[in-house]
Design a protein around this motif. Structure first.
Motif, PDB file in Angstrom:
ATOM      1  N   SER A   1       0.789  -1.277   0.089  1.00  0.00           N
ATOM      2  CA  SER A   1      -0.134  -0.085   0.082  1.00  0.00           C
ATOM      3  C   SER A   1       0.910   1.156   0.141  1.00  0.00           C
ATOM      4  N   ARG A   2       1.938   1.141   0.759  1.00  0.00           N
ATOM      5  CA  ARG A   2       2.834   2.334   0.651  1.00  0.00           C
ATOM      6  C   ARG A   2       3.439   2.957  -0.524  1.00  0.00           C
ATOM      7  N   SER A   3       3.931   1.652  -1.499  1.00  0.00           N
ATOM      8  CA  SER A   3       4.161   2.246  -2.678  1.00  0.00           C
ATOM      9  C   SER A   3       3.204   1.991  -4.014  1.00  0.00           C
ATOM     10  N   GLY A   4       2.064   1.501  -3.434  1.00  0.00           N
ATOM     11  CA  GLY A   4       1.120   1.358  -4.572  1.00  0.00           C
ATOM     12  C   GLY A   4       1.375   0.288  -5.554  1.00  0.00           C
ATOM     13  N   GLN A   5       2.057  -0.861  -5.128  1.00  0.00           N
ATOM     14  CA  GLN A   5       2.177  -1.719  -6.080  1.00  0.00           C
ATOM     15  C   GLN A   5       1.692  -3.051  -5.694  1.00  0.00           C
ATOM     16  N   LEU A   6       1.368  -3.666  -6.837  1.00  0.00           N
ATOM     17  CA  LEU A   6       0.568  -4.935  -6.674  1.00  0.00           C
ATOM     18  C   LEU A   6       1.667  -6.257  -7.278  1.00  0.00           C
ATOM     19  N   TYR A   7       1.966  -7.263  -6.333  1.00  0.00           N
ATOM     20  CA  TYR A   7       2.629  -8.427  -6.819  1.00  0.00           C
ATOM     21  C   TYR A   7       1.627  -9.608  -7.113  1.00  0.00           C
ATOM     22  N   SER A   8       1.862 -10.234  -8.226  1.00  0.00           N
ATOM     23  CA  SER A   8       0.895 -11.138  -8.441  1.00  0.00           C
ATOM     24  C   SER A   8       1.983 -12.489  -9.048  1.00  0.00           C
ATOM     25  N   THR A   9       1.487 -13.691  -8.799  1.00  0.00           N
ATOM     26  CA  THR A   9       2.578 -14.832  -9.175  1.00  0.00           C
ATOM     27  C   THR A   9       1.772 -15.765  -9.533  1.00  0.00           C
ATOM     28  N   THR A  10       2.381 -16.629 -10.644  1.00  0.00           N
ATOM     29  CA  THR A  10       1.982 -18.187 -10.867  1.00  0.00           C
ATOM     30  C   THR A  10       3.156 -18.880 -10.366  1.00  0.00           C
ATOM     31  N   ARG A  11       3.123 -20.250 -10.778  1.00  0.00           N
ATOM     32  CA  ARG A  11       4.110 -21.204 -10.325  1.00  0.00           C
ATOM     33  C   ARG A  11       5.458 -20.961 -10.800  1.00  0.00           C
ATOM     34  N   THR A  12       5.572 -19.947 -12.096  1.00  0.00           N
ATOM     35  CA  THR A  12       6.915 -19.843 -12.724  1.00  0.00           C
ATOM     36  C   THR A  12       7.088 -18.504 -13.008  1.00  0.00           C
ATOM     37  N   ALA A  13       6.183 -17.304 -12.675  1.00  0.00           N
ATOM     38  CA  ALA A  13       6.589 -16.164 -12.932  1.00  0.00           C
ATOM     39  C   ALA A  13       5.904 -15.059 -12.052  1.00  0.00           C
ATOM     40  N   VAL A  14       6.514 -13.726 -11.782  1.00  0.00           N
ATOM     41  CA  VAL A  14       6.189 -12.735 -10.755  1.00  0.00           C
ATOM     42  C   VAL A  14       5.869 -11.660 -11.841  1.00  0.00           C
TER      43      VAL A  14
END
Length: 696
Positions: free
Chosen positions: A475-488
């Motif tokens: 929330s501080r930087s406004g970034q969302l991180y999403s992952t699958t089994r092989t990638a971010v």
């Protein structure tokens, strides 16, 4: 045009408009148009845990045989890689026990930050769970060279679902505790460890989903103890069939010390209740997939649990559906203070008929109990603890705050959810949800009690359809991180570049975005002032936008008398479209077939004139129309000038193949976005024609 072709057109109109629609995102942004950063390496797979450390600006990724740290600001920058592999001997021993070579590796499945800043890390270690610590010193991440047994902390099998959290230095876990994965427990680890009783009435074939800590004592008038909530699904007791499952919420108290003589080293505060999210056909059940706890800093009782659900299609003929339901903490507390169900020797639940004991069974310690001499759980009388042992289920059901789902979608499989609290320029707070699915898409939605839920947009984060395993938000930087089994993937939640005009920026009512007067762009509202930026989240009034003079670019086309041709209209949003002819709204007729992506026109000489396609959006009763395209149509006879170079290529198909061409267009239009927005062929109203599932 042949009568059969006309009849077919009307069938297509009915098909395209007759099906009930799930709530659509206002805009769909495909992978090629999403501004994101991607981390992927050839030997990187088996991603099984994620940890955001805002204090040191690092994203920790646990995968098969390694831990990788990435910069929170830019995940394409790898800052460290630590290998933690199994030996050939350990792998061979694992395979001798009947396990496949794929799972006989070390999958890093648990990472939590401790009070002293170290990170507790546990891996499956070839079906021999092991834990250690990571340290961050002078900008460098290192792993301790001492290891401890991790059995009971993480499952042996890397594919098993489990839940965990750390409060201070205390670890709570819920999952299997034996090699075969047949014994599952909700545990607190450490000096005063506790666990659930290994009997069916406590946990019956559970699938652990999520765990959350609530600081009840922070705002409690009687200093009630803090709570740990566990969300899970388990086998319905009445049938004892593994495919009949219900969603539950369970709770234990932080300061529980177990019983003095009865329930020694066991929870004395374990309670659970049926968690209902009503949707689907009668008799179907909804299974919780993920939970995000948004704690209210002013009053913890007003905190909300946001949860994703999928329909259990194994027990009904219902089509695939998903939903988001929200639950108030105070409502869950009220259910847990209600009447009990009693477990019987035959494996059933019945309502408890007797009077309530004192102190109230499974209560978290508060000032009233302390005043009566019950200062810890070891002061609870044996008679009450005996009752606790066979009365873990509450009679009342936990229902969502709206009585129905906030969001319901057919032909979708929701997975993860995170929620951000965003402050708009007027000082109001808005809860923005990010909801992922199993096809690599994320939806951004806003919910408020007055305005309901709006899906602002959906974003394709991964080019190939695949399940999203983790969502983490900074929330501080406004970034969302999403992952699958092989990638971010890294995505800025404050990206407003898809709104190309002031009107579009304001009507979207995106809490992150506003119209910057100085730059003439839609930009992030965080840190801006009302002097430089325009934002209206109440009704999206575009009257406050600076005046603009956009010239009409009218397309001249020449059509053939009595020959059906297609005029495309493809807005950059998913909003419904409306056609007007010479200034008047165009209604369906034998010569005018209105589809979601265009107009099929079978012209007469009276149909010459200006055709305008507008998107139509209603916000708080106010209609907003935005022109997408203009056509100036001229009509000629057969043998004259038939086609215009501006027409959609499917026009030629209609002329050449008649009815077959129309079918081709219809299939193209209805299958435009197979991975995200779909028609709700279930035709269900959320909660309609559906009875609440058995309490058992």
């Amino acid at each position: 045009m042949m009568k059969s072709e006309v009849a077919l057109l009307y069938v297509l109109i009915i098909m395209s408009k007759g099906s009930a629609q799930s709530m659509k995102p206002r805009r769909s942004v495909f992978f090629s148009d999403v501004n994101l950063k991607l981390f992927k390496e050839p030997d990187f797979d088996g991603l099984s845990s994620v940890l955001v450390r805002e204090d040191i600006g690092q994203l920790f990724i646990g995968a098969r045989g390694k831990i990788i740290t990435l910069s929170l600001d830019d995940i394409t920058k790898k800052t460290k890689e630590i290998n933690w592999i199994v030996t050939s001997k350990e792998k061979a021993l694992c395979q001798m026990k009947g396990k496949s070579i794929e799972v006989c590796d070390n999958y890093i499945t648990l990472m939590h930050t401790l009070k002293d800043g170290r990170i507790l890390v546990c891996g499956t270690k070839a079906f021999d769970p092991t834990c250690t610590h990571l340290m961050f010193e002078e900008g460098n991440v290192t792993m301790e060279d001492s290891f401890v047994n991790g059995r009971g902390k993480v499952p042996f099998d890397p594919n098993e679902n489990f839940a965990s959290l750390v409060n201070g230095n205390t670890l709570y876990t819920a999952g299997s505790i034996n090699f075969l994965g047949t014994v599952k427990s909700f545990k607190r680890h450490g000096r005063n460890s506790l666990m659930t009783e290994p009997i069916w009435s406590w946990l019956n074939g559970p699938n652990m989903i999520s765990m959350n800590f609530a600081e009840i004592s922070k705002h409690s008038y009687n200093k009630e103890d803090d709570s740990v909530f566990l969300f899970l699904t388990e086998i319905e007791y009445q049938s004892q069939r593994s495919d009949l499952r219900l969603s539950r919420v369970a709770r234990v108290c932080k300061s529980d010390m177990g019983g003095l003589r009865i329930l020694q080293r066991k929870w004395t505060s374990f309670l659970k209740a049926h968690l209902d999210c009503p949707f689907g056909d009668e008799g179907s059940t909804s299974l919780v997939q993920d939970v995000f706890f948004l704690q209210d800093e002013k009053n913890v009782s007003d905190s909300i649990f946001y949860a994703t659900f999928n329909l259990n299609t194994k027990i009904s003929n219902a089509c695939s559906q998903s939903a988001v339901c929200a639950y108030k903490l105070s409502d869950i507390q009220q259910v847990l203070r209600g009447r009990f169900m009693t477990s019987t020797d035959s494996g059933h639940w019945v309502k408890h008929p007797g009077a309530m004991l004192n102190p109230y069974p499974s209560s978290c310690i508060n000032d009233e109990m302390r005043a009566k001499g019950v200062r810890t759980s070891r002061n609870v009388p044996d008679s009450v603890l005996m009752f606790v042992k066979t009365h873990t289920l509450m009679e009342q059901i936990v229902t969502p705050i709206t009585g129905k789902p906030l969001l319901l979608q057919a032909m979708a499989q929701f997975s993860r959810i995170v929620v951000d609290k965003v402050t708009s320029l007027d000082g109001q707070q808005h809860n923005v949800m990010f909801i992922s699915n199993n096809s690599g898409w994320v939806q951004k939605a806003v919910w408020s009690g007055d305005d309901g839920l709006r899906i602002i947009e959906e974003l394709q984060l991964f080019q190939d359809p695949q399940p999203i395993r983790f969502l983490q938000l900074s929330s501080r930087s406004g970034q969302l991180y999403s992952t699958t089994r092989t990638a971010v993937v890294q995505l800025s939640v404050r990206d407003c570049s898809h709104y190309t005009s002031c009107a579009d920026c304001l009507i979207a009512r995106d809490p992150y975005c506003g119209w910057d007067r100085r730059t003439g762009l839609c930009a992030a509202a965080a840190g801006a002032s009302n002097l430089s930026m325009i934002q209206n989240l109440i009704d999206g009034d575009v009257g406050i936008c600076p005046s603009s003079h956009l010239s009409k670019q009218i397309i001249d086309i020449h059509l053939t008398l009595d020959v059906a041709q297609f005029l495309p209209c493809s807005p950059d949003t998913n909003l419904p479209i409306s056609w007007s002819f010479s200034g008047s709204i165009l209604e369906p007729s034998p010569r005018h077939t209105l589809l979601s992506q265009g107009l099929i026109l079978t012209p007469s000489f009276t149909d010459e004139g200006l055709y305008t396609c507008d998107t139509v959006e209603v916000v708080k009763g106010r209609e907003h129309r935005k022109a997408v395209i203009w056509y100036r149509v001229k009509i000629g006879r057969r043998g004259g000038r038939y086609f215009s170079p501006h027409l959609h290529p499917y026009t030629l198909i209609i002329v050449s193949f008649g009815a077959l061409g129309v079918i081709h267009i219809y299939k193209h239009l209805t299958q435009k976005s197979p991975n995200h927005v779909q028609s709700d062929h279930c035709g269900n109203d959320p909660g309609a024609n559906r009875t609440t599932a058995s309490r058992g």
